[in-house]
Design a protein around this motif. Structure first.
Motif, PDB file in Angstrom:
ATOM      1  N   GLN A 474       0.832  -1.217   0.000  1.00 53.53           N
ATOM      2  CA  GLN A 474       0.000   0.000   0.000  1.00 53.53           C
ATOM      3  C   GLN A 474       0.864   1.264   0.000  1.00 53.53           C
ATOM      4  OE1 GLN A 474      -2.556  -1.077   3.442  1.00 53.53           O
ATOM      5  NE2 GLN A 474      -4.260  -0.966   2.009  1.00 53.53           N
ATOM      6  N   ASN A 494      -6.994   1.454  -5.994  1.00 51.83           N
ATOM      7  CA  ASN A 494      -7.736   0.449  -5.222  1.00 51.83           C
ATOM      8  C   ASN A 494      -6.868  -0.244  -4.184  1.00 51.83           C
ATOM      9  OD1 ASN A 494     -10.204   0.868  -6.467  1.00 51.83           O
ATOM     10  ND2 ASN A 494      -9.857  -0.690  -8.037  1.00 51.83           N
ATOM     11  N   HIS A 496      -4.434   1.048  -2.307  1.00 48.33           N
ATOM     12  CA  HIS A 496      -4.116   1.802  -1.084  1.00 48.33           C
ATOM     13  C   HIS A 496      -5.272   2.630  -0.539  1.00 48.33           C
ATOM     14  CE1 HIS A 496      -3.920   5.803  -2.980  1.00 48.33           C
ATOM     15  NE2 HIS A 496      -3.335   5.218  -4.014  1.00 48.33           N
ATOM     16  N   ARG A 497      -6.445   2.588  -1.170  1.00 48.75           N
ATOM     17  CA  ARG A 497      -7.563   3.378  -0.674  1.00 48.75           C
ATOM     18  C   ARG A 497      -8.062   2.848   0.672  1.00 48.75           C
ATOM     19  NH1 ARG A 497     -12.210   0.601  -1.124  1.00 48.75           N
ATOM     20  NH2 ARG A 497     -12.337  -1.074  -2.656  1.00 48.75           N
ATOM     21  N   ALA A 500      -9.324  -0.963   1.539  1.00 47.33           N
ATOM     22  CA  ALA A 500      -8.822  -1.778   0.433  1.00 47.33           C
ATOM     23  C   ALA A 500      -8.751  -3.251   0.830  1.00 47.33           C
ATOM     24  CB  ALA A 500      -7.451  -1.277  -0.002  1.00 47.33           C
ATOM     25  N   THR A 502      -6.329  -5.153   0.099  1.00 46.15           N
ATOM     26  CA  THR A 502      -4.918  -5.572   0.134  1.00 46.15           C
ATOM     27  C   THR A 502      -4.569  -6.400   1.369  1.00 46.15           C
ATOM     28  OG1 THR A 502      -4.339  -3.618  -1.146  1.00 46.15           O
ATOM     29  CG2 THR A 502      -2.544  -4.754  -0.015  1.00 46.15           C
ATOM     30  N   GLU A 795      -5.181  -5.001 -10.459  1.00 47.47           N
ATOM     31  CA  GLU A 795      -5.110  -4.949  -8.995  1.00 47.47           C
ATOM     32  C   GLU A 795      -4.851  -6.342  -8.417  1.00 47.47           C
ATOM     33  OE1 GLU A 795      -8.006  -4.111  -5.135  1.00 47.47           O
ATOM     34  OE2 GLU A 795      -8.749  -3.752  -7.188  1.00 47.47           O
TER      35      GLU A 795
END
Length: 868
Positions: A474, A494, A496-497, A500, A502, A795
């Motif tokens: 991120q 997407n 690092h929002r 997310a 991740t 992504e």
């Protein structure tokens, strides 16, 4: 009374200062929890699957282990072939010892050794496990042969040949049929029947070659039993009916007291197959840890499911709080729901675990001839249930704590709970305490607590590293330069929002893939060592039971048969370690990793010089003409595992006599070379005058199979009593064993990977609300479906690559540690494992991601926009 009135009454009671957690308060919370669950378990299927999978794995593995252990215990007499078993190496029982055994009950005698069976014309031969029995065999159970024959007809002498019973494998290996004759030593044997079931097979341990069962008279006639021959003499007792276990132990103690230097190994019906039981326990521990890995990975799925569920209940929670419900009441309602759902998952897992012993009994019937009809094992099931419940609470408490502390106004404004950060310290402490409890339980129930501790620490460290990897990805995404591609820019955003996927995706797949990489590397390195590295440096043949009077002639024959070969020989006896520093080893606490040295008899030798493939690491070697106190050189690694140091004394029983020697030095031994090596090498004066045989090896790297067959034929014809072991055959047997273990290990790893896939699916489902919102807004602003699919694909591709890199690093380190430090073999990175790991990671992340995204892109914009 209505639920609203009940809630109001509860709130007034709480306002008057009475504790909320009274029975009526809990009853009301349970009532609300059950009422909310009337809509079904939608959103919790991943939760249920994760818990059920982990509980089923742990409960099933331990139930099967207990089932097999119970089968060994309840059928101890049949497995052992008696109530008691006395084993002597390289010698028969003395008249006094034999008389003592005969007075205790019915006595059966047998003898076992390895030797070579030759065709009548000498054109071919094979290594066999010879087992000679008397007319009393078996004391328990029944020897089943086809055709069935009484003892005398099966094994007696007829027309100049003794009888033998053999398995089909030997007939196939030498292209024989029943009725054919073969030579064993100096005697001729007729193959009269096939062995269908050998009742005491398990108690004899692993068989390296096909069985060749004969009578004791037949074995004596073969001339194979000579001074120093590696033969095991076994005496089995059938005690009078009704003899208690305490009486059995009393006989064992009496035998040790009356014959302190007999050196016999004593087993009883309660310990019929100790090696098998120990191996089952070790393997069940490994599978339990793999199941625990699946459960911990599933914990991430629990956290995702709870977070998604609570996110969907934002309005309900906000309404509760707006009506004045205390935060503790809201927490209790949803905690009760989570516990109820967890109990459903645990129940599903326990049902599967209860079926495991029955399935295993059918699957293992051909490998373990133990009549086990399954069974119910509450201890194993209770342990699995506890693991499941503690895991659920450990991973659910953080999202529950976050929901408890968020104000109602914030719930009405926000999309979810992710924007509020970590919950209060008290919830972090509770979660940490539950995780520590989980670790303590895993270590407590482990067979080898050191391995369990390393596993727990490694898993915890892996979670921390996975968190760091997610945050690192991120951080890089936030600081990446602006790209021109709209799809790539959306993909990076997407990642690092806020909210997310991740962390969830990397946590979901990271641990399962790392475990898969570690197991694949261990399996691959072990296979490479067995099939490539070991054969390159191993000798072509081992020759055992070379008599001292024949050793010079034997060397001469090998030099003529293989003039370019390297011949190494050493004297060899069998001895059992009975004392360290004057203390009986049975009274010492021995670490599991060093216990194998004390299990049964060990090959020992004496030498004037340091053996090949050994390096002196500590202490001094004795002079060539040394004649003082008996000294011994001990393998350094095994000495460390046993806690030995220079100057300690080791007492071994050899040929019914205890011999004590002082440790003079330690050696680093290259066991992987398969050359002649011994844990203990004594000074030459230690066994002066003791009868013994010799061991030899022949190394000829360029020898073809035809060349090896010719050498083997010459040796067998000239020295029929010498046992010849072709190393390639031993390696093939080892490869078969590794293949069978690898199948079980891969199946276990598949459980952890299945949990990872479930969690991945749950993580993607948990993010669907935000994805729908983003997709609708972007389509409203003009983004095409193609652009969005490309963005989502990029992504998931980035997340899959990041997860694969972690799995390769973490799994590679774990695999290297096991191969290099535990197995003490040369570790090598395997590119095919790396490639397959990357492919699996990308297929799972991109495949599951696009499957979920496709449904997201199908939503109409108007209904979503109206609710913004």
């Amino acid at each position: 009374m209505s639920d609203g009135a009940s809630l109001g009454l509860s709130l007034r009671t709480s306002a008057q200062g009475k504790p909320l957690y009274t029975f009526p308060g809990l009853a009301l919370a349970l009532r609300f929890a059950l009422r909310e669950m009337r809509g079904g378990l939608s959103g919790f299927y991943i939760f249920l699957a994760c818990i059920a999978l982990g509980v089923a794995a742990i409960g099933g593995v331990n139930s099967v282990a207990q089932s097999v252990g119970e089968g060994i215990a309840t059928q101890g007499q049949s497995i052992l072939g008696g109530d008691m078993r006395f084993e002597l190496n390289q010698r028969e029982a003395s008249p006094e010892e034999h008389a003592f055994l005969a007075t205790q009950g019915r006595l059966a005698e047998s003898a076992s050794m390895r030797s070579m069976v030759r065709l009548a014309d000498g054109s071919d031969q094979a290594l066999v496990e010879v087992k000679a029995v008397d007319a009393a065999y078996p004391l328990f159970g029944r020897l089943e042969t086809a055709p069935a024959m009484p003892h005398d007809a099966l094994f007696g002498e007829k027309d100049g040949a003794y009888g033998a019973a053999v398995p089909q494998l030997l007939l196939d290996r030498l292209d024989l049929k029943l009725g054919d004759r073969v030579a064993l030593g100096q005697a001729t044997f007729e193959l009269r029947s096939l062995i269908v079931n050998e009742p005491d097979l398990l108690s004899d341990g692993f068989g390296f070659a096909p069985r060749f069962m004969v009578s004791l008279d037949g074995l004596r006639a073969s001339g194979l039993i000579q001074p120093g021959s590696l033969v095991e003499h076994v005496y089995k007792l059938a005690l009078p009916a009704g003899t208690t276990d305490a009486a059995v132990r009393a006989i064992e103690q009496q035998a040790q007291q009356e014959f302190p230097e007999a050196g016999w190994s004593i087993r009883t019906r309660g310990n019929a197959a100790p090696a098998l039981a120990a191996n089952i326990e070790r393997f069940s521990q490994f599978l339990t840890l793999v199941g625990l890995t699946a459960l911990i990975v599933g914990g991430v799925g629990v956290a995702n499911a709870v977070r998604a569920y609570l996110d969907g209940k934002r309005g309900v929670i906000a309404t509760f709080k707006s009506l004045g419900a205390p935060a503790n009441f809201v927490l209790t309602v949803y905690l009760l729901q989570i516990v109820i759902i967890a109990l459903i998952g645990i129940a599903i897992g326990l049902v599967l675990a209860m079926a495991a012993p029955y399935a295993a009994a059918a699957a293992l019937a051909s490998f373990l001839p133990i009549a086990s009809a399954g069974g119910f094992y509450p201890g194993a099931l209770a342990m699995a249930a506890i693991f499941g419940l503690v895991t659920t609470l450990a991973f659910a408490i953080l999202p529950l704590g976050r929901a408890r502390d968020i104000p109602a106004t914030a719930l009405f404004r926000e999309q979810g709970f992710d924007q509020r950060g970590w919950p209060r310290a008290v919830y972090l402490a509770i979660a940490a305490g539950l995780i520590l409890l989980l670790a303590a339980l895993a270590i407590h129930f482990a067979y080898d607590r050191m391995i369990a501790t390393i596993f727990i620490v490694s898993t915890a460290f892996a979670f921390l590293v996975l968190q760091a990897v997610a945050r690192g990805v991120q951080w890089l995404a936030r600081r990446s330069p602006r790209v021109r591609s709209t799809a790539l820019r959306l993909a990076i955003g997407n990642i690092h929002r806020p909210g997310a996927l991740t962390p969830s995706v990397i946590l979901s797949l990271g641990l399962g893939l790392a475990l898969l990489v570690a197991l694949a590397l261990i399996d691959g390195n072990l296979r490479r060592q067995i099939s490539q590295s070991i054969p390159e440096q191993a000798p072509n043949f081992f020759f055992v039971d070379i008599q001292s009077t024949e050793v010079d002639g034997f060397r001469k024959l090998l030099q003529e048969a293989a003039p370019d070969g390297k011949i190494v020989s050493a004297p060899m006896l069998r001895g059992r370690i009975v004392q360290f520093n004057g203390v009986d080893v049975s009274k010492l606490t021995i670490p599991p990793q060093g216990a194998w040295v004390l299990r049964g008899d060990r090959g020992i030798t004496y030498a004037r010089n340091i053996p090949e493939n050994s390096t002196l690491t500590e202490g001094q070697w004795w002079p060539q003409d040394y004649s003082g106190e008996p000294l011994v050189s001990f393998s350094a690694q095994e000495a460390r595992e046993l806690g030995l140091k220079l100057g300690d004394t080791v007492t071994v029983n050899v040929l019914g006599r205890n011999v004590t020697a002082r440790i003079a030095n330690f050696r680093q031994v290259q066991w992987e070379s398969l050359a002649i090596n011994f844990v203990m090498v004594f000074s030459p004066n230690t066994f002066a005058g003791a009868p013994h045989a010799w061991l030899a090896t022949l190394t000829e790297p360029d020898a073809t199979p035809e060349r090896e067959a010719e050498i083997l034929r010459k040796v067998t014809q000239a020295f029929p009593a010498v046992t010849s072991v072709r190393v390639k055959d031993a390696i093939d047997v080892a490869n078969d064993l590794v293949s069978q273990l690898a199948t079980a290990i891969r199946a276990a790893a598949a459980v952890a990977l299945a949990a990872s896939v479930l969690v991945l699916g749950g993580a993607l489902a948990a993010g669907n609300r935000a994805r729908i919102h983003d997709a609708v807004v972007l389509k409203t602003l003009g983004a095409t479906r193609r652009t969005l699919i490309k963005a989502f694909s990029l992504e998931y591709l980035i997340l899959g690559l990041a997860t694969a890199v972690f799995a390769l690093l973490a799994g590679g380190i774990a695999g290297w540690y096991v191969v290099a430090r535990v197995m003490r073999l040369q570790a090598q990175f395997l590119p095919d494992v790396a490639l397959s790991t990357v492919v699996i990671a990308l297929v799972l992340t991109v495949g599951f991601g696009l499957a979920g995204t496709w449904r997201v892109l199908g939503h109409k914009a108007a209904p979503v926009l109206r609710n913004l």
